[in-house]
Design a protein around this motif. Sequence first.
Motif, PDB file in Angstrom:
ATOM      1  N   ALA A   1       9.444  15.219   5.372  1.00 15.75           N
ATOM      2  CA  ALA A   1       8.645  15.478   6.575  1.00 15.75           C
ATOM      3  C   ALA A   1       7.174  15.183   6.308  1.00 15.75           C
ATOM      4  O   ALA A   1       6.478  14.650   7.180  1.00 15.75           O
ATOM      5  N   ASP A   2       6.698  15.500   5.109  1.00 13.08           N
ATOM      6  CA  ASP A   2       5.307  15.198   4.750  1.00 13.08           C
ATOM      7  C   ASP A   2       5.055  13.691   4.816  1.00 13.08           C
ATOM      8  O   ASP A   2       4.063  13.242   5.391  1.00 13.08           O
TER       9      ASP A   2
ATOM     10  N   ARG B   1      -5.706  19.781   7.005  1.00 14.61           N
ATOM     11  CA  ARG B   1      -4.374  20.031   6.446  1.00 14.61           C
ATOM     12  C   ARG B   1      -3.354  19.252   7.277  1.00 14.61           C
ATOM     13  O   ARG B   1      -3.535  19.049   8.477  1.00 14.61           O
ATOM     14  N   LEU B   2      -2.298  18.838   6.621  1.00 16.10           N
ATOM     15  CA  LEU B   2      -1.307  17.960   7.254  1.00 16.10           C
ATOM     16  C   LEU B   2      -0.798  18.530   8.569  1.00 16.10           C
ATOM     17  O   LEU B   2      -0.791  17.839   9.596  1.00 16.10           O
ATOM     18  N   HIS B   3      -0.392  19.780   8.574  1.00 20.49           N
ATOM     19  CA  HIS B   3       0.175  20.352   9.803  1.00 20.49           C
ATOM     20  C   HIS B   3      -0.876  20.475  10.905  1.00 20.49           C
ATOM     21  O   HIS B   3      -0.554  20.327  12.094  1.00 20.49           O
TER      22      HIS B   3
ATOM     23  N   LYS C   1       6.773  22.126   7.517  1.00 16.63           N
ATOM     24  CA  LYS C   1       5.951  22.324   6.319  1.00 16.63           C
ATOM     25  C   LYS C   1       6.811  22.457   5.069  1.00 16.63           C
ATOM     26  O   LYS C   1       7.925  22.966   5.110  1.00 16.63           O
ATOM     27  N   HIS C   2       6.257  21.969   3.955  1.00  8.28           N
ATOM     28  CA  HIS C   2       6.866  22.087   2.624  1.00  8.28           C
ATOM     29  C   HIS C   2       8.173  21.315   2.496  1.00  8.28           C
ATOM     30  O   HIS C   2       9.062  21.699   1.757  1.00  8.28           O
ATOM     31  N   ASP C   3       8.292  20.223   3.208  1.00  8.73           N
ATOM     32  CA  ASP C   3       9.442  19.340   3.088  1.00  8.73           C
ATOM     33  C   ASP C   3       8.898  17.947   2.777  1.00  8.73           C
ATOM     34  O   ASP C   3       8.161  17.377   3.587  1.00  8.73           O
TER      35      ASP C   3
ATOM     36  N   PRO D   1       0.840  -1.204   0.000  1.00  9.22           N
ATOM     37  CA  PRO D   1       0.000   0.000   0.000  1.00  9.22           C
ATOM     38  C   PRO D   1       0.876   1.256   0.000  1.00  9.22           C
ATOM     39  O   PRO D   1       1.983   1.257   0.547  1.00  9.22           O
ATOM     40  N   VAL D   2       0.366   2.302  -0.626  1.00  5.48           N
ATOM     41  CA  VAL D   2       1.048   3.596  -0.666  1.00  5.48           C
ATOM     42  C   VAL D   2       0.169   4.581   0.091  1.00  5.48           C
ATOM     43  O   VAL D   2      -1.029   4.697  -0.176  1.00  5.48           O
ATOM     44  N   LEU D   3       0.767   5.269   1.040  1.00  6.10           N
ATOM     45  CA  LEU D   3       0.040   6.159   1.931  1.00  6.10           C
ATOM     46  C   LEU D   3       0.594   7.570   1.806  1.00  6.10           C
ATOM     47  O   LEU D   3       1.809   7.758   1.796  1.00  6.10           O
ATOM     48  N   ALA D   4      -0.277   8.561   1.694  1.00  8.05           N
ATOM     49  CA  ALA D   4       0.148   9.962   1.670  1.00  8.05           C
ATOM     50  C   ALA D   4      -1.026  10.829   2.089  1.00  8.05           C
ATOM     51  O   ALA D   4      -2.177  10.400   2.071  1.00  8.05           O
TER      52      ALA D   4
END
Length: 129
Positions: free
Chosen positions: A98-99, A78-80, A93-95, A32-35
């Motif tokens: 890290a994401d 949002r992720l953060h 953020k924006h790495d 599985p691919v998770l994002a």
Amino acid sequence: MRIHRITPAVPAGAPALRASMRAVREIIGDKPVLAHNIGFDRAVLQTSCRTVGLPIPQNDFRCTMKLSMAALGLPKPRLHLVAEHLGLSGYEKHDACADALTAARIALAIARQGGATSIRGLYKNLGIA
């Protein structure tokens, strides 16, 4: 460049797209691919493979944004903000790295809360296809 810190020097000397996509395909295999917001990542992966003539991955793509909405009921997933809600520290953020790490940590935190032991089980428990 200001947001993601990707300057012309960053990709200089990097492997060609075909070699990079072969490496990515080897790493993910059939797992599985998770994002967070997987639609974007899936489109980039599939388009990149198509562009260089590699088979398009048919992995099980899972989205932690969708997971967060179902499990946590956050108005803005949002992720953060999800990371902050779950008390996950160290998010930059924006790495891209890290994401990815934060998305994995979000899935693990929600899995622990719900007692899930697999990605499929986690989504099934929450009624997410």
